[in-house]
Design an enzyme around this catalytic site. Sequence first.
Site, PDB file in Angstrom:
ATOM      1  N   HIS A  68       0.835  -1.207   0.000  1.00  0.00           N
ATOM      2  CA  HIS A  68       0.000   0.000   0.000  1.00  0.00           C
ATOM      3  C   HIS A  68       0.867   1.253   0.000  1.00  0.00           C
ATOM      4  CE1 HIS A  68      -4.175  -1.605   1.365  1.00  0.00           C
ATOM      5  NE2 HIS A  68      -3.630  -2.374   0.438  1.00  0.00           N
ATOM      6  N   TYR A 110      -9.298   5.485   7.571  1.00  0.00           N
ATOM      7  CA  TYR A 110      -9.469   5.792   9.002  1.00  0.00           C
ATOM      8  C   TYR A 110     -10.454   6.944   9.079  1.00  0.00           C
ATOM      9  CZ  TYR A 110      -5.141   3.171  10.038  1.00  0.00           C
ATOM     10  OH  TYR A 110      -4.174   2.197  10.180  1.00  0.00           O
ATOM     11  N   PRO A 114      -4.420   0.101  18.752  1.00  0.00           N
ATOM     12  CA  PRO A 114      -4.135  -0.390  17.399  1.00  0.00           C
ATOM     13  C   PRO A 114      -4.197   0.674  16.293  1.00  0.00           C
ATOM     14  CG  PRO A 114      -6.310  -1.123  18.132  1.00  0.00           C
ATOM     15  CD  PRO A 114      -5.650  -0.479  19.313  1.00  0.00           C
ATOM     16  N   LYS A 136       0.867  -0.392  15.084  1.00  0.00           N
ATOM     17  CA  LYS A 136       2.260  -0.492  15.528  1.00  0.00           C
ATOM     18  C   LYS A 136       2.577  -1.715  16.395  1.00  0.00           C
ATOM     19  CE  LYS A 136       3.901   3.159  13.589  1.00  0.00           C
ATOM     20  NZ  LYS A 136       3.783   2.655  12.218  1.00  0.00           N
ATOM     21  N   TYR A 150       3.779   6.503  10.194  1.00  0.00           N
ATOM     22  CA  TYR A 150       2.936   5.368   9.807  1.00  0.00           C
ATOM     23  C   TYR A 150       3.745   4.278   9.103  1.00  0.00           C
ATOM     24  CZ  TYR A 150      -1.239   2.810   8.451  1.00  0.00           C
ATOM     25  OH  TYR A 150      -2.195   1.830   8.316  1.00  0.00           O
TER      26      TYR A 150
END
Length: 395
Positions: free
Chosen positions: A76, A205, A297, A301, A389
């Site tokens: 991704h 998200y 979550p 990580k 990220y």
Amino acid sequence: MGEAMRTQVAIVGGGPAGLLLQQLLHVAGIESVVLEQRSRAYVEGRIRAGVLEQVTVDLLDKVGVAARMRREGLVHDGFSLAVDGERFRIDLKGLTGGSTVMVYGQTEVTKDLIDAAGARGCPVLFEAEDVALHDLDGERPYVTYRKDGADQRLDCDFVAGCDGFHGVSRASIPADVLNTYERIYPFGWLGILADVPPCDHELIYSNHARGFALASMRSTTRSRYYVQAPLDTRIEDWPDERVWDELEVRLGPEAAAHMTRGPAIEKSIAPLRSFVAEPMRWGRLLLAGDAAHIVPPTGAKGLNLAASDVHYLSEALIAFYRTGDGQAIDGYSAKALARVWKAERFSWWFTGLTHRFPEADAFARRMQTAEIAYIRTSRAAQTTVAENYVGLSFG
Ligand code: RFL
Ligand code: PHB
């Protein structure tokens, strides 16, 4: 008591931390035994994380356990943030100079590592009960356990505590040497897994008035979704249709239009917690992964920190066996914790940005809205999100 077995490193816990550590040691010629309290089927069936950082992918490559991930995993280049249904993209690859993440389930990573252990003759003992650690403050520690009804003893040079948040390892450290830091969030995540195509080719998200939602996936035919839910939520109150209805609202019209519904093949609720125990080493016991720290979550990580811990830990053990000098072992905790705290910060911050907190007043809510608006329009702010990220490099 059976005849005592001996190894160099006794690894307590056969999750991602313990299994990856075993392979990192194996390729360096160091022997270990993994003691896992659950069955192989249970360990392989536990649905958890799904996003691997580049450094985690690189570690799987390094131990030669990356072939299936390379074939079946999804690379991704970005993800979306949605606010009340409106979306914008974080271009991970563009913002970081080429870094990406790999979508590949923790269940698959675990299976691949267990298969590799079997093929390479690395012992993984499942259903090892009543594991107890002894003489950790001396030079000859040992581990006792029960297997098939018989008491067993494993002598070793070091014990790696990779037994997760509820394991025995952290609990074996005297309370007066351990400092713990914790934040418990006033909500959890209700997750579902379904064999339907994802609603988007990337993760979404979403911060919505009704609460956070996440659209994730395990493959092009298997979706993983989460909704923020109160801590007292009962799974029986969330039949599949209610979960899908809620996801459509929270993820917004564009996602809803592409969402395929299907029966949940797994449904569970997980609480959200930040937790760190310091130091990560006591005598000959070295903690790694969830045994030492927990992140909510949101930043994806948890699994990645387990991987970076065992990277540092394997380097320390390799240095010890090469030189006989304990300096690297002494430095392990500080080295691992430096990276852990940065991931704790990012996970806490990203949770705060994307969730609706029941206690938030009007000002707190405006600060959240303003921060999202800032990220939407600032390349500098997006770069900060992207850099964290995809995962910070090993320091
Ligand atoms: P694990 O995976 O918990 O593995 C620890 C292993 O130790 C065994 N064990 C023992 N063995 C012998 N003796 C004992 N006394 C033992 N006590 C425990 C356990 O059976 C287990 O096999 O820890 P590890 O290896 O450090 O790996 C960490 C990751 O698993 C974890 O950080 C993530 O999965 C966290 N996490 C998630 N992370 C994400 O990035 N995204 C997610 O969506 C996500 N979902 C989750 C999660 C963790 C969850 N937990 C811990 C309840 C969902 C859940 C439900
Ligand atoms: C998942 O797919 O389970 C997942 C993905 C991203 C997260 C958390 C969980 O931040």
